[in-house]
Design an enzyme around this catalytic site. Structure first.
Site, mmCIF file in Angstrom:
data_model
loop_
_atom_site.group_PDB
_atom_site.id
_atom_site.type_symbol
_atom_site.label_atom_id
_atom_site.label_comp_id
_atom_site.label_asym_id
_atom_site.label_seq_id
_atom_site.Cartn_x
_atom_site.Cartn_y
_atom_site.Cartn_z
ATOM 1 N N HIS A 39 0.834 -1.380 -0.024
ATOM 2 C CA HIS A 39 0.131 -0.045 -0.063
ATOM 3 C C HIS A 39 1.026 1.050 -0.006
ATOM 4 O O HIS A 39 0.767 2.053 -0.981
ATOM 5 C CB HIS A 39 -0.852 0.108 1.137
ATOM 6 C CG HIS A 39 -1.555 -1.058 1.283
ATOM 7 N ND1 HIS A 39 -1.832 -1.879 2.219
ATOM 8 C CD2 HIS A 39 -2.897 -1.549 0.407
ATOM 9 C CE1 HIS A 39 -2.856 -2.911 2.148
ATOM 10 N NE2 HIS A 39 -3.531 -2.569 0.723
ATOM 11 N N ASP A 97 8.087 5.358 6.862
ATOM 12 C CA ASP A 97 7.603 4.498 5.402
ATOM 13 C C ASP A 97 7.094 5.718 4.503
ATOM 14 O O ASP A 97 7.287 7.045 4.898
ATOM 15 C CB ASP A 97 6.648 3.505 5.874
ATOM 16 C CG ASP A 97 5.393 3.883 6.525
ATOM 17 O OD1 ASP A 97 4.816 5.048 6.394
ATOM 18 O OD2 ASP A 97 4.596 3.002 7.449
#
Length: 264
Positions: A89, A146
């Site tokens: 994702h 991230d």
């Protein structure tokens, strides 16, 4: 066009506005929202009618990052999905933003934390409401950065500031964010939607094929040698010099009129 309860999509003047729509949860990112956002970004990239993109949130937050309630629930159930969400994702989403062949404007209407802040950092332009704030919250939950934040944040503010913001997980308000270079513009809360739309519409009316090349050259230059950057500039200029938009711009300049760009 992609439609979803958790992601609102609207088009106007060549601008597609994507609104994260989980206001009760500060637009935190569930699997459903992440998948909807990724699909919408890819759809916008491939739609010739879309010439600029605005990313914003509904309610009082831009995006609070990962939905930790869903996350911990899956972990407790022994579901491996949370361990793969960066690869499945977050990485694809931020690449879709960075690689978007048209400008992306983040309209930060409130809290931007974790991956939510990273989405804003990956955007081309950032306009923030006065009440907005930024938080690299990863260390607070025992995780590392991230969504490209390790790459984008230090290119905005430098290594030292990036390390400070990540290690101390310190909240930065809109005024400080502008001083640090996290955002380019801060506006009153009530003016944010209109201002973001105005900037995006201006870009949408411009030479979008050139914008795509500008983004590409900048991204390459951030991780290349000087000679490689020069070669990339040469290739881009050679390609852009043959576009209809360049011819139109030159003719408009000579004719003392406003150019009519077609993105070709």
């Amino acid at each position: 066009m992609t439609t979803s309860d958790v992601l609102l999509t609207a088009d106007a003047d060549g601008v597609r506005t994507l609104t994260l729509n989980r206001p009760q949860a500060y637009n935190s990112l569930t699997v459903e929202l992440k998948e909807a956002l990724l699909a919408a970004l890819r759809e916008a990239a491939g739609d010739e009618a879309v010439r600029a993109v605005v990313l914003t949130g509904s309610g009082k937050a831009f995006c609070a990052g990962q939905d930790l309630k869903e996350h911990v629930g899956l972990l407790q159930a022994g579901d491996p999905a949370p361990l793969h969400t960066v690869k499945e994702h977050y990485n694809p989403i931020v690449k879709a933003i960075v690689d978007m062949p048209k400008p992306v404007i983040a309209a930060i209407n409130g809290t931007a934390a974790g991956a939510g802040a990273a989405f804003a950092y990956a955007s081309d332009l950032r306009i923030a409401a006065e009440s907005s704030s930024f938080l690299m919250a990863f260390a607070n939950v025992g995780l590392g950065p991230d969504s490209g934040a390790s790459w984008t944040l230090q290119r905005l503010v430098g290594y030292g500031r990036a390390a400070e913001l990540m290690l101390l997980a310190r909240t930065v308000d809109a005024a400080e964010a502008q001083r640090l270079g996290l955002v380019g513009e801060v506006v009153p809360d009530e003016e944010l939607p209109a201002r973001a739309q105005k900037v995006a519409a201006r870009l949408a009316a411009g030479p979008t094929v050139a914008y795509a090349k500008i983004k590409g050259v900048l991204n390459l230059a951030a991780q290349s040698t000087f000679d490689e950057a020069l070669a990339a500039e040469d290739a881009a200029q050679t390609a852009l010099g043959a576009t209809a938009d360049h011819t139109e711009a030159v003719e408009a300049f000579v004719g003392k009129r406003k150019p009519n760009f077609q993105g070709k």
